[in-house]
Design a protein around this motif. Structure first.
Motif, mmCIF file in Angstrom:
data_model
loop_
_atom_site.group_PDB
_atom_site.id
_atom_site.type_symbol
_atom_site.label_atom_id
_atom_site.label_comp_id
_atom_site.label_asym_id
_atom_site.label_seq_id
_atom_site.Cartn_x
_atom_site.Cartn_y
_atom_site.Cartn_z
ATOM 1 N N THR A 1 24.393 -12.483 -15.646
ATOM 2 C CA THR A 1 24.153 -13.303 -14.452
ATOM 3 C C THR A 1 25.189 -13.011 -13.377
ATOM 4 O OG1 THR A 1 23.166 -15.054 -15.795
ATOM 5 C CG2 THR A 1 23.956 -15.666 -13.596
ATOM 6 N N MET A 2 26.444 -12.918 -13.766
ATOM 7 C CA MET A 2 27.512 -12.636 -12.812
ATOM 8 C C MET A 2 27.287 -11.284 -12.138
ATOM 9 S SD MET A 2 31.630 -12.988 -13.453
ATOM 10 C CE MET A 2 31.311 -12.593 -15.165
ATOM 11 N N LEU A 3 26.867 -10.290 -12.923
ATOM 12 C CA LEU A 3 26.648 -8.964 -12.365
ATOM 13 C C LEU A 3 25.409 -8.944 -11.461
ATOM 14 C CD1 LEU A 3 27.451 -6.007 -12.169
ATOM 15 C CD2 LEU A 3 26.170 -5.571 -14.290
ATOM 16 N N ALA A 4 24.350 -9.642 -11.847
ATOM 17 C CA ALA A 4 23.150 -9.695 -11.024
ATOM 18 C C ALA A 4 23.460 -10.301 -9.658
ATOM 19 C CB ALA A 4 22.054 -10.504 -11.727
ATOM 20 N N GLN A 5 24.218 -11.380 -9.649
ATOM 21 C CA GLN A 5 24.600 -12.020 -8.388
ATOM 22 C C GLN A 5 25.452 -11.088 -7.535
ATOM 23 O OE1 GLN A 5 26.310 -15.518 -10.387
ATOM 24 N NE2 GLN A 5 24.953 -16.793 -9.161
ATOM 25 N N ARG B 1 31.768 -2.561 -13.298
ATOM 26 C CA ARG B 1 30.330 -2.552 -13.566
ATOM 27 C C ARG B 1 29.534 -2.280 -12.290
ATOM 28 N NH1 ARG B 1 29.030 -6.859 -18.384
ATOM 29 N NH2 ARG B 1 30.813 -6.330 -19.704
ATOM 30 N N LEU B 2 29.969 -2.840 -11.183
ATOM 31 C CA LEU B 2 29.300 -2.570 -9.907
ATOM 32 C C LEU B 2 29.327 -1.073 -9.597
ATOM 33 C CD1 LEU B 2 30.599 -5.497 -7.656
ATOM 34 C CD2 LEU B 2 28.227 -5.080 -8.312
ATOM 35 N N GLN B 3 30.473 -0.453 -9.787
ATOM 36 C CA GLN B 3 30.594 0.982 -9.527
ATOM 37 C C GLN B 3 29.665 1.783 -10.436
ATOM 38 O OE1 GLN B 3 34.762 1.896 -9.999
ATOM 39 N NE2 GLN B 3 35.287 1.206 -7.930
ATOM 40 N N GLN B 4 29.593 1.404 -11.698
ATOM 41 C CA GLN B 4 28.742 2.123 -12.649
ATOM 42 C C GLN B 4 27.264 2.010 -12.267
ATOM 43 O OE1 GLN B 4 29.944 0.214 -16.297
ATOM 44 N NE2 GLN B 4 32.080 0.856 -16.006
ATOM 45 N N VAL B 5 26.842 0.812 -11.892
ATOM 46 C CA VAL B 5 25.433 0.619 -11.511
ATOM 47 C C VAL B 5 25.147 1.353 -10.207
ATOM 48 C CG1 VAL B 5 23.685 -1.067 -10.844
ATOM 49 C CG2 VAL B 5 25.248 -1.571 -12.737
ATOM 50 N N ASP B 6 26.037 1.262 -9.241
ATOM 51 C CA ASP B 6 25.811 1.939 -7.958
ATOM 52 C C ASP B 6 25.708 3.463 -8.141
ATOM 53 O OD1 ASP B 6 25.648 -0.330 -6.485
ATOM 54 O OD2 ASP B 6 27.670 -0.231 -5.662
#
Length: 344
Positions: A191-195, A332-337
């Motif tokens: 949830t934190m990552l989705a937001q 995690r943001l960097q990995q997804v991006d």
């Protein structure tokens, strides 16, 4: 207002935009029945026959919706014992396009409109060709020829669908949005990552409906509740996609609900399996490398490792792209991006 028996709206509908919708709505107001006939050679990116058919079904379920490609036309010809004629290319001269349309209507389709609705300049000459081919007058009805009500074209939209998304109904635009789903055991930061992803990309995210339903039921769920959870999660995802901006981030999917059906009830209902088979542009498996937080709604800490192993097995079976997200939210943001950049 003049009433016609069968009105015709023809186009590529690639994509179906609000200008097309204006013409179709006007035809519906003037006709007992409306035929919306679409084809394109070649098929334009993101606008295959199935999608065009689906858009029109969503927006105008009352019309006679016929979206064609050469394969479909060939099947219709074979069924009627007719020689097949391939579609002219999109750049073919107007006279060739009009002759093909007349052949479609008189031969494989056997439909005889008495009015044609359009905004384009080809309306008058095309109606004249159809009148001669059909043996009765086909009235040309011009709708917003100056494009003052809907100043847009499909060519402009295709150049950048997302920049022009205000000209697409949400039920159409949602098919152009890339959906990213976040999976993982309980308390793995989904949830934190989705937001955080939605905020970074200035778009929407879809919360986990299962938690909402669990709270509403006082922590007591039946198998039927899980079927409802899977269905409503998808409905909310589709609704959000129509109002998103290029990307939509989904906190879990029906795959999660399928897992709980097995863990809680030892069941794998076929309806839930079908929902769980949805494909996403990217699946992110959040690793259990953050501290487990018991909020009163979760199973014991060891359960998330069981969940994690189950997700890994399911993802190994699918063909779509997925990655493991680990570390801090920033990491995690960097990995997804990075993974999203590789999809572009």
């Amino acid at each position: 207002m003049t009433r016609f028996r069968l009105g015709l709206v023809v186009g590529k509908f690639s994509p179906l935009h609000l200008g097309h919708e204006l013409v179709i709505a006007h035809a519906l107001a003037c006709c007992e029945q409306v035929l919306v006939l679409g084809y394109s050679e070649p098929v334009l990116a993101g606008c295959d026959r199935a999608r065009r058919e689906r858009w029109l079904q969503r927006r105008f379920p009352q019309v006679l919706n016929i979206q064609l490609d050469d394969e479909d036309v060939q099947r219709r010809c074979q069924a009627r014992g007719l020689p097949f004629q391939p579609m002219p290319g999109n750049a073919a001269a107007d006279a060739q396009q009009q002759a093909y349309l007349a052949w479609l209507l008189t031969a494989p389709l056997d439909l005889r409109p008495d009015a044609m609705f359009a905004s384009e300049a080809y309306l008058q000459p095309c109606a004249a060709v159809l009148s001669q081919a059909l043996g009765h007058a086909v009235a040309p009805v011009s709708v917003d020829p100056a494009r003052s009500a809907r100043p847009i074209s499909a060519t402009r939209i295709r150049a950048d669908v997302h920049a022009h998304r205000e000209w697409l109904h949400p039920q159409v635009y949602r098919d152009f949005v890339q959906r990213v789903v976040l999976l993982g055991g309980e308390s793995t930061g989904k949830t934190m990552l989705a937001q955080a992803l939605a905020e970074r990309h200035e778009t929407r995210w879809v919360p986990e409906y299962g938690r909402e339903r669990w709270l509403a039921c006082g922590g007591e769920l039946a198998l039927q509740d899980l079927l409802d959870i899977g269905r409503i999660q998808v409905e909310r995802e589709d609704e959000a996609a129509g109002h998103a901006n290029r990307l939509l981030f989904c906190d879990t999917s029906p795959l999660t609900t399928l897992g709980y059906a097995g863990w809680m009830f030892g069941a794998q209902p076929s309806a839930l399996q079908a929902l769980a088979g949805r494909r996403y542009a990217l699946t992110v498996l959040c690793e259990p490398d953050i501290a487990f937080e018991q909020d009163g709604t979760r199973q014991p800490a060891g359960f998330r490792l069981q969940q994690q192993a189950w997700y890994e097995a399911r993802l190994a079976e699918q063909s779509g792209p997925w990655l493991r997200a680990s570390g801090s939210v920033a990491q995690r943001l960097q990995q997804v991006d990075a993974a999203l950049a590789s999809l572009a």
